[in-house]
Write a protein that holds these residues in place. Structure first.
Motif, PDB file in Angstrom:
ATOM      1  N   ARG A 104       0.615  -1.006   0.186  1.00  0.00           N
ATOM      2  CA  ARG A 104       0.227  -0.129   0.301  1.00  0.00           C
ATOM      3  C   ARG A 104       0.413   1.344   0.202  1.00  0.00           C
ATOM      4  O   ARG A 104       0.171   2.227  -0.653  1.00  0.00           O
ATOM      5  N   SER A 105       1.754   1.281   1.043  1.00  0.00           N
ATOM      6  CA  SER A 105       2.829   2.112   0.667  1.00  0.00           C
ATOM      7  C   SER A 105       3.498   2.270  -0.755  1.00  0.00           C
ATOM      8  O   SER A 105       3.914   3.747  -1.405  1.00  0.00           O
ATOM      9  N   GLY A 106       3.691   1.627  -1.744  1.00  0.00           N
ATOM     10  CA  GLY A 106       4.583   1.532  -2.894  1.00  0.00           C
ATOM     11  C   GLY A 106       3.316   1.831  -3.857  1.00  0.00           C
ATOM     12  O   GLY A 106       3.194   2.811  -4.444  1.00  0.00           O
ATOM     13  N   ILE A 107       2.190   1.443  -3.431  1.00  0.00           N
ATOM     14  CA  ILE A 107       0.965   2.363  -4.025  1.00  0.00           C
ATOM     15  C   ILE A 107       0.049   3.784  -4.423  1.00  0.00           C
ATOM     16  O   ILE A 107       0.724   4.153  -5.098  1.00  0.00           O
ATOM     17  N   ASN A 108       0.756   4.116  -3.360  1.00  0.00           N
ATOM     18  CA  ASN A 108       0.722   5.665  -2.448  1.00  0.00           C
ATOM     19  C   ASN A 108       1.898   5.837  -3.723  1.00  0.00           C
ATOM     20  O   ASN A 108       1.969   7.425  -3.741  1.00  0.00           O
ATOM     21  N   THR A 109       3.283   5.625  -3.826  1.00  0.00           N
ATOM     22  CA  THR A 109       4.145   5.840  -4.737  1.00  0.00           C
ATOM     23  C   THR A 109       3.772   6.408  -6.001  1.00  0.00           C
ATOM     24  O   THR A 109       4.443   7.206  -6.345  1.00  0.00           O
ATOM     25  N   VAL A 110       2.419   5.808  -6.592  1.00  0.00           N
ATOM     26  CA  VAL A 110       2.600   6.410  -7.967  1.00  0.00           C
ATOM     27  C   VAL A 110       1.702   6.751  -7.776  1.00  0.00           C
ATOM     28  O   VAL A 110       0.839   7.214  -7.080  1.00  0.00           O
ATOM     29  N   PRO A 111       1.874   7.869  -9.200  1.00  0.00           N
ATOM     30  CA  PRO A 111       1.356   9.069  -9.217  1.00  0.00           C
ATOM     31  C   PRO A 111      -0.018   9.019  -9.439  1.00  0.00           C
ATOM     32  O   PRO A 111      -0.312   7.613 -10.395  1.00  0.00           O
ATOM     33  N   SER A 130      -3.864  -4.019 -12.378  1.00  0.00           N
ATOM     34  CA  SER A 130      -3.253  -5.323 -11.492  1.00  0.00           C
ATOM     35  C   SER A 130      -2.131  -4.557 -13.308  1.00  0.00           C
ATOM     36  O   SER A 130      -0.764  -5.661 -13.265  1.00  0.00           O
ATOM     37  N   THR A 131      -2.482  -4.396 -14.091  1.00  0.00           N
ATOM     38  CA  THR A 131      -1.748  -3.285 -14.950  1.00  0.00           C
ATOM     39  C   THR A 131      -0.722  -2.083 -15.567  1.00  0.00           C
ATOM     40  O   THR A 131       0.574  -1.992 -15.331  1.00  0.00           O
ATOM     41  N   VAL A 132      -1.681  -1.658 -14.718  1.00  0.00           N
ATOM     42  CA  VAL A 132      -0.691  -0.420 -14.228  1.00  0.00           C
ATOM     43  C   VAL A 132      -0.238   0.476 -12.581  1.00  0.00           C
ATOM     44  O   VAL A 132       1.402   0.728 -12.853  1.00  0.00           O
ATOM     45  N   VAL A 133      -0.631   0.388 -11.756  1.00  0.00           N
ATOM     46  CA  VAL A 133      -0.131   1.030 -10.161  1.00  0.00           C
ATOM     47  C   VAL A 133       0.634  -0.583  -9.612  1.00  0.00           C
ATOM     48  O   VAL A 133       1.890   0.136  -9.136  1.00  0.00           O
ATOM     49  N   LEU A 134      -0.125  -1.551  -9.972  1.00  0.00           N
ATOM     50  CA  LEU A 134       0.790  -2.601  -9.176  1.00  0.00           C
ATOM     51  C   LEU A 134       2.196  -2.942  -9.667  1.00  0.00           C
ATOM     52  O   LEU A 134       3.472  -2.894  -8.684  1.00  0.00           O
ATOM     53  N   PRO A 135       2.336  -2.745 -11.046  1.00  0.00           N
ATOM     54  CA  PRO A 135       4.019  -3.947 -11.111  1.00  0.00           C
ATOM     55  C   PRO A 135       4.652  -2.615 -10.521  1.00  0.00           C
ATOM     56  O   PRO A 135       5.598  -2.511 -10.707  1.00  0.00           O
ATOM     57  N   GLN A 136       4.041  -1.105 -10.879  1.00  0.00           N
ATOM     58  CA  GLN A 136       4.915  -0.104 -10.485  1.00  0.00           C
ATOM     59  C   GLN A 136       5.271   0.377  -9.310  1.00  0.00           C
ATOM     60  O   GLN A 136       6.508   0.399  -8.540  1.00  0.00           O
ATOM     61  N   ALA A 137       3.837  -0.013  -8.221  1.00  0.00           N
ATOM     62  CA  ALA A 137       4.539   0.082  -7.068  1.00  0.00           C
ATOM     63  C   ALA A 137       5.165  -1.099  -6.678  1.00  0.00           C
ATOM     64  O   ALA A 137       6.084  -1.245  -5.603  1.00  0.00           O
ATOM     65  N   PHE A 138       5.356  -2.331  -6.965  1.00  0.00           N
ATOM     66  CA  PHE A 138       5.988  -3.296  -6.589  1.00  0.00           C
ATOM     67  C   PHE A 138       7.665  -3.154  -6.647  1.00  0.00           C
ATOM     68  O   PHE A 138       8.389  -3.891  -5.795  1.00  0.00           O
ATOM     69  N   ARG A 209      17.537  -5.351 -11.261  1.00  0.00           N
ATOM     70  CA  ARG A 209      17.103  -6.637 -11.994  1.00  0.00           C
ATOM     71  C   ARG A 209      15.135  -5.655 -11.738  1.00  0.00           C
ATOM     72  O   ARG A 209      15.628  -4.557 -13.273  1.00  0.00           O
ATOM     73  N   TRP A 210      15.038  -4.840 -11.410  1.00  0.00           N
ATOM     74  CA  TRP A 210      13.054  -4.389 -11.761  1.00  0.00           C
ATOM     75  C   TRP A 210      13.627  -3.130 -10.603  1.00  0.00           C
ATOM     76  O   TRP A 210      12.488  -2.224 -10.715  1.00  0.00           O
ATOM     77  N   GLY A 211      14.063  -2.839  -9.792  1.00  0.00           N
ATOM     78  CA  GLY A 211      14.478  -1.941  -8.384  1.00  0.00           C
ATOM     79  C   GLY A 211      14.338  -0.478  -9.169  1.00  0.00           C
ATOM     80  O   GLY A 211      14.457   0.025 -10.100  1.00  0.00           O
TER      81      GLY A 211
END
Length: 214
Positions: A104-111, A130-138, A209-211
């Motif tokens: 949830r903290s990661g989701i809050n960092t997504v504009p 699933s396709t926009v927010v969570l991949p960036q948040a993770f 790799r993904w961070g």
């Protein structure tokens, strides 16, 4: 070295038991953590309440008490499973609350504009998440997720008190056989160190790799 060489099969059985607990409970924790994080940011208020209650109850319940609740409570409702499965459920559910808050903290960092842009393209909430927010948040929370799973591996030691085969529980047998308790714990600590270092190395690779670059 005698305590290790003379009881290598015992240590090996306990080590594999801890690895299995860690792997299965981590998978459950990640699944439930993603699910509850989705609920906590959902537009439906009942989902948000469910997510908040899940996190609040599990984060504020001692893990040992949760083990008692699962191992003694679920059979009263007719759900009889092997002790190892009960331990996976307890560990996975407990850790999922922390995974949820990390995500949830990661989701809050997504504009916010990312979600608005997805909705403007006709995506619904599930597709946007699933396709926009969570991949960036993770990507932004890979290190804390790794730390949480390392804590899970160490918390698995509690399962030994509930007749589950795991690494820490081997000290009881070794003590009965008359081996030095100090060296018994030294080799148990080495086993846990191998597990936690492996998790740390895995998440270091994922982060490189993904961070998100800082």
């Amino acid at each position: 070295m005698d305590v290790l060489t003379d009881n290598f099969s015992l240590y090996g059985k306990g080590f594999l038991g801890t690895v299995e607990l860690t792997v299965y409970a981590s998978a459950l924790a990640l699944f439930l953590g993603f699910l509850m994080a989705s609920f906590r940011v959902a537009p439906i208020s009942s989902f948000r309440v469910l997510g908040a209650v899940w996190v609040t109850v599990l984060r504020n319940t001692p893990l040992t008490l949760l083990f008692f609740a699962v191992l003694l409570g679920l059979p009263r409702f007719g759900l009889v499973l092997p002790f190892q499965v009960f331990a996976v459920i307890a560990l996975g559910c407990y850790t999922s609350a922390f995974i949820c808050e990390v995500l949830r903290s990661g989701i809050n960092t997504v504009p916010r504009g990312q979600g608005e842009a997805a909705r403007s393209l006709g995506m619904n909430f599930g597709q946007t998440l699933s396709t926009v927010v969570l991949p960036q948040a993770f990507r932004s929370v890979i290190p804390p997720v790794g730390s949480t799973l390392i804590a899970l591996a160490k918390n698995s030691a509690i399962a030994g008190a509930f007749s589950v085969t795991e690494l820490l529980g081997t000290y009881k047998t070794l003590n009965e056989l008359g081996y030095s308790i100090i060296w018994s714990f030294v080799w148990i600590a080495v086993g846990y160190l191998l597990i936690t270092l492996t998790i740390s190395a895995l998440f270091n690779v994922l982060e490189k790799r993904w961070g998100v670059a800082r």
